[in-house]
Structure formats: structure tokens, C-alpha cells
Motif scaffolding. Structure first.
Motif, PDB file in Angstrom:
ATOM      1  N   GLN A  77      -6.726  -5.630 -46.846  1.00  0.00           N
ATOM      2  CA  GLN A  77      -6.013  -6.852 -46.477  1.00  0.00           C
ATOM      3  C   GLN A  77      -6.947  -7.925 -45.904  1.00  0.00           C
ATOM      4  OE1 GLN A  77      -2.821  -7.185 -47.291  1.00  0.00           O
ATOM      5  NE2 GLN A  77      -2.886  -9.311 -46.646  1.00  0.00           N
ATOM      6  N   ASP A  78      -8.050  -7.516 -45.245  1.00  0.00           N
ATOM      7  CA  ASP A  78      -8.931  -8.514 -44.650  1.00  0.00           C
ATOM      8  C   ASP A  78      -9.914  -9.109 -45.651  1.00  0.00           C
ATOM      9  OD1 ASP A  78     -10.259  -6.134 -44.821  1.00  0.00           O
ATOM     10  OD2 ASP A  78     -11.224  -6.266 -42.873  1.00  0.00           O
ATOM     11  N   GLN A  79      -9.881  -8.659 -46.889  1.00  0.00           N
ATOM     12  CA  GLN A  79     -10.690  -9.282 -47.944  1.00  0.00           C
ATOM     13  C   GLN A  79      -9.882 -10.422 -48.527  1.00  0.00           C
ATOM     14  OE1 GLN A  79     -13.845  -8.804 -49.295  1.00  0.00           O
ATOM     15  NE2 GLN A  79     -13.326 -10.636 -50.432  1.00  0.00           N
ATOM     16  N   THR A  80     -10.355 -11.648 -48.370  1.00  0.00           N
ATOM     17  CA  THR A  80      -9.567 -12.791 -48.830  1.00  0.00           C
ATOM     18  C   THR A  80     -10.201 -13.554 -49.981  1.00  0.00           C
ATOM     19  OG1 THR A  80     -10.589 -14.171 -47.127  1.00  0.00           O
ATOM     20  CG2 THR A  80      -8.478 -13.151 -46.583  1.00  0.00           C
ATOM     21  N   TYR A  81     -11.496 -13.450 -50.137  1.00  0.00           N
ATOM     22  CA  TYR A  81     -12.171 -14.252 -51.161  1.00  0.00           C
ATOM     23  C   TYR A  81     -11.756 -13.814 -52.562  1.00  0.00           C
ATOM     24  CZ  TYR A  81     -15.875 -16.487 -53.821  1.00  0.00           C
ATOM     25  OH  TYR A  81     -16.550 -17.243 -54.733  1.00  0.00           O
ATOM     26  N   CYS A  82     -11.342 -14.752 -53.371  1.00  0.00           N
ATOM     27  CA  CYS A  82     -10.985 -14.548 -54.778  1.00  0.00           C
ATOM     28  C   CYS A  82      -9.782 -13.635 -54.975  1.00  0.00           C
ATOM     29  CB  CYS A  82     -12.169 -14.018 -55.584  1.00  0.00           C
ATOM     30  SG  CYS A  82     -13.457 -15.241 -55.789  1.00  0.00           S
ATOM     31  N   ILE A  83      -8.933 -13.498 -53.984  1.00  0.00           N
ATOM     32  CA  ILE A  83      -7.733 -12.691 -54.119  1.00  0.00           C
ATOM     33  C   ILE A  83      -6.545 -13.649 -54.131  1.00  0.00           C
ATOM     34  CG2 ILE A  83      -6.338 -10.817 -53.145  1.00  0.00           C
ATOM     35  CD1 ILE A  83      -9.167  -9.961 -53.965  1.00  0.00           C
ATOM     36  N   PRO A  84      -5.735 -13.603 -55.188  1.00  0.00           N
ATOM     37  CA  PRO A  84      -4.592 -14.514 -55.254  1.00  0.00           C
ATOM     38  C   PRO A  84      -3.682 -14.374 -54.038  1.00  0.00           C
ATOM     39  CG  PRO A  84      -4.895 -13.382 -57.346  1.00  0.00           C
ATOM     40  CD  PRO A  84      -5.836 -12.752 -56.366  1.00  0.00           C
ATOM     41  N   ASP A  85      -3.166 -15.490 -53.573  1.00  0.00           N
ATOM     42  CA  ASP A  85      -2.247 -15.571 -52.440  1.00  0.00           C
ATOM     43  C   ASP A  85      -2.890 -15.202 -51.101  1.00  0.00           C
ATOM     44  OD1 ASP A  85      -0.178 -16.354 -54.169  1.00  0.00           O
ATOM     45  OD2 ASP A  85       0.276 -14.262 -54.632  1.00  0.00           O
ATOM     46  N   ARG A  86      -4.214 -15.145 -51.043  1.00  0.00           N
ATOM     47  CA  ARG A  86      -4.908 -14.937 -49.772  1.00  0.00           C
ATOM     48  C   ARG A  86      -5.838 -16.123 -49.556  1.00  0.00           C
ATOM     49  NH1 ARG A  86      -6.777  -8.581 -49.818  1.00  0.00           N
ATOM     50  NH2 ARG A  86      -4.778  -7.718 -50.449  1.00  0.00           N
ATOM     51  N   THR A  87      -5.999 -16.508 -48.294  1.00  0.00           N
ATOM     52  CA  THR A  87      -6.879 -17.636 -47.995  1.00  0.00           C
ATOM     53  C   THR A  87      -7.781 -17.280 -46.827  1.00  0.00           C
ATOM     54  OG1 THR A  87      -5.490 -18.687 -46.337  1.00  0.00           O
ATOM     55  CG2 THR A  87      -5.010 -19.232 -48.643  1.00  0.00           C
ATOM     56  N   ILE A  88      -8.784 -18.089 -46.615  1.00  0.00           N
ATOM     57  CA  ILE A  88      -9.686 -17.906 -45.484  1.00  0.00           C
ATOM     58  C   ILE A  88      -8.921 -18.008 -44.167  1.00  0.00           C
ATOM     59  CG2 ILE A  88     -10.363 -20.320 -45.292  1.00  0.00           C
ATOM     60  CD1 ILE A  88     -12.738 -17.332 -44.943  1.00  0.00           C
ATOM     61  N   MET A  89      -7.808 -18.722 -44.165  1.00  0.00           N
ATOM     62  CA  MET A  89      -6.990 -18.850 -42.958  1.00  0.00           C
ATOM     63  C   MET A  89      -6.457 -17.490 -42.517  1.00  0.00           C
ATOM     64  SD  MET A  89      -7.259 -21.937 -42.085  1.00  0.00           S
ATOM     65  CE  MET A  89      -6.033 -22.057 -40.815  1.00  0.00           C
ATOM     66  N   ASP A  90      -6.241 -16.585 -43.480  1.00  0.00           N
ATOM     67  CA  ASP A  90      -5.781 -15.236 -43.124  1.00  0.00           C
ATOM     68  C   ASP A  90      -6.774 -14.564 -42.186  1.00  0.00           C
ATOM     69  OD1 ASP A  90      -3.644 -15.658 -44.831  1.00  0.00           O
ATOM     70  OD2 ASP A  90      -4.564 -14.601 -46.512  1.00  0.00           O
ATOM     71  N   ASN A  91      -8.059 -14.777 -42.416  1.00  0.00           N
ATOM     72  CA  ASN A  91      -9.087 -14.162 -41.575  1.00  0.00           C
ATOM     73  C   ASN A  91      -9.056 -14.740 -40.159  1.00  0.00           C
ATOM     74  OD1 ASN A  91      -9.707 -13.070 -44.017  1.00  0.00           O
ATOM     75  ND2 ASN A  91     -11.903 -13.255 -43.776  1.00  0.00           N
ATOM     76  N   ILE A  92      -8.748 -16.008 -40.032  1.00  0.00           N
ATOM     77  CA  ILE A  92      -8.665 -16.630 -38.716  1.00  0.00           C
ATOM     78  C   ILE A  92      -7.534 -15.975 -37.925  1.00  0.00           C
ATOM     79  CG2 ILE A  92      -8.111 -18.778 -37.490  1.00  0.00           C
ATOM     80  CD1 ILE A  92      -9.643 -20.218 -39.799  1.00  0.00           C
TER      81      ILE A  92
ATOM     82  N   LEU B  30      -6.458 -12.943 -38.339  1.00  0.00           N
ATOM     83  CA  LEU B  30      -6.905 -11.580 -38.017  1.00  0.00           C
ATOM     84  C   LEU B  30      -7.775 -11.574 -36.769  1.00  0.00           C
ATOM     85  CD1 LEU B  30      -7.758 -10.062 -41.510  1.00  0.00           C
ATOM     86  CD2 LEU B  30      -5.928  -9.353 -39.963  1.00  0.00           C
ATOM     87  N   CYS B  31      -8.597 -12.621 -36.600  1.00  0.00           N
ATOM     88  CA  CYS B  31      -9.480 -12.696 -35.428  1.00  0.00           C
ATOM     89  C   CYS B  31      -8.679 -12.777 -34.133  1.00  0.00           C
ATOM     90  CB  CYS B  31     -10.409 -13.903 -35.526  1.00  0.00           C
ATOM     91  SG  CYS B  31     -11.657 -13.733 -36.792  1.00  0.00           S
ATOM     92  N   GLY B  32      -7.522 -13.384 -34.172  1.00  0.00           N
ATOM     93  CA  GLY B  32      -6.710 -13.553 -32.973  1.00  0.00           C
ATOM     94  C   GLY B  32      -5.956 -12.301 -32.588  1.00  0.00           C
ATOM     95  N   MET B  33      -5.964 -11.309 -33.437  1.00  0.00           N
ATOM     96  CA  MET B  33      -5.188 -10.080 -33.153  1.00  0.00           C
ATOM     97  C   MET B  33      -5.930  -9.162 -32.223  1.00  0.00           C
ATOM     98  SD  MET B  33      -3.680  -9.439 -36.940  1.00  0.00           S
ATOM     99  CE  MET B  33      -2.281  -8.453 -36.524  1.00  0.00           C
TER     100      MET B  33
END
Length: 189
Positions: free
Chosen positions: A169-184, A186-189
């Protein structure tokens, strides 16, 4: 490209020297060292796996519908490949050519290698910025045939259905419907 600067700093316009330098440059850049398979099981341990049913679904023969979908997704106005055919040509004549192209791909998957047309490309260098006498300031681009583009698009569309099952789930690059914002987030968790 009219000249290249060789590693020692000498500038050459000799086609032979330029070709040799390009071969060395890109062999060093993309060649890399072969990885050892030692410890492979340890590295792969715990990674998500597809079920036998999912693997079998990926191995099914390509359907005409999948190829048609790939053709319809092709962008218009793109440069033709070494076959001289464009996406627009294939879209226009798909009703005539589609079943035959599917038969070619099916036969190739049953018997071995893809057609020669799918295994050839014309490599071209496009200038980037900076000193164009330096080979590092040129970007290699491969011009592929339209049949290869259709095949690769159809296969990638099929793979898209299982990506989320095997890519964390934390892999966002080149995955449809995932963005770099998802990683941000994750950092707050």
C-alpha cells in the motif's frame, strides 16, 4: 548530432568514434552487474503472492476484446514506429485486422518468440539541455511498432487487475489511483 566529446575531452565528428562512444556509454549506463540469485528465497519471503487462480487468469489467451480495448486507448497524433503505421491506422482498420493480429499473438504465445516486428525498434537520441557534445545530454527513445504497442497495452491492462494484491500500500509511484499524497498521510500515522 554533429560531434561528441569523448571521455578524454577530445571532440570528434567521426561517425565511427561517435558510434563506439555511444555503445560504451549506454553499455555502462544500462548494463550493470548481474545480480546473484543467492538468498533469493530469503528476499522474497513474506511478499504477497498471487493465488493459483489469479496466476491462471493472467496466463489466459488474450481476447479480441482486450486487444480492442488496447487499440482504443492508443493516443492519436503519435509518431509511427519503424513499420510506418500509426495508432490511427490501426484504429481505422481494426475491424479488418483485429482478428488476424489476435491470431498472430495467440500463435506466438503458444510456440515461442513474438514476431520479428515486435522485437525490433529504432533507437533515436533526443537532445535534452546542456552541452550537446556530451552524450549524457541526449535522451534515448525507442520507436516501436504499433502491433507491439497494442500487445504491451493489453498485457498491462490485464496486470492492472492484480497490482494492488502484490504491491504494498505504501508504494505509490506508477500505481493507478495512488498518489504521492498517500505517502504524506502515511507519515502522519
Amino acid at each position: 548530432m554533429s560531434c561528441l566529446k569523448l571521455p578524454g575531452g577530445r571532440v570528434t565528428s567521426s561517425p565511427e568514434e561517435m558510434r563506439d562512444h555511444a555503445m560504451d556509454f549506454y553499455t555502462n549506463l544500462f548494463g550493470g552487474e548481474q545480480c546473484s540469485t543467492e538468498g533469493r528465497e530469503e528476499i522474497l519471503e513474506g511478499l504477497p503472492q498471487l493465488s493459483p487462480e489469479e496466476k491462471a487468469a493472467l496466463d489466459l489467451e488474450l481476447t479480441l476484446e482486450e486487444l480492442t480495448g488496447a487499440v482504443n486507448q492508443m493516443a492519436s497524433g503519435r509518431a509511427p514506429g519503424i513499420d510506418g503505421l500509426s495508432g490511427e491506422f490501426l484504429k481505422h482498420f481494426w475491424g479488418v485486422l483485429g482478428a488476424d493480429l489476435r491470431a498472430v499473438f495467440s500463435e506466438c504465445f503458444r510456440t515461442g518468440p513474438l514476431p520479428v516486428s515486435c522485437r525490433r525498434a529504432v533507437l533515436s537520441l533526443l537532445p535534452k539541455k546542456g552541452d550537446l557534445a556530451l552524450l549524457k545530454n541526449w535522451r534515448p527513445v525507442a520507436l516501436l511498432t504499433v502491433d507491439y504497442k497494442v500487445l504491451s497495452r493489453a498485457l498491462s491492462n490485464r496486470l492492472r487487475g492484480v497490482l494492488e494484491m502484490v504491491i504494498q500500500q505504501d508504494q505509490t509511484y506508477c500505481i493507478p489511483d495512488r498518489t504521492i499524497m498517500d505517502n504524506i498521510f502515511l507519515c502522519g500515522m
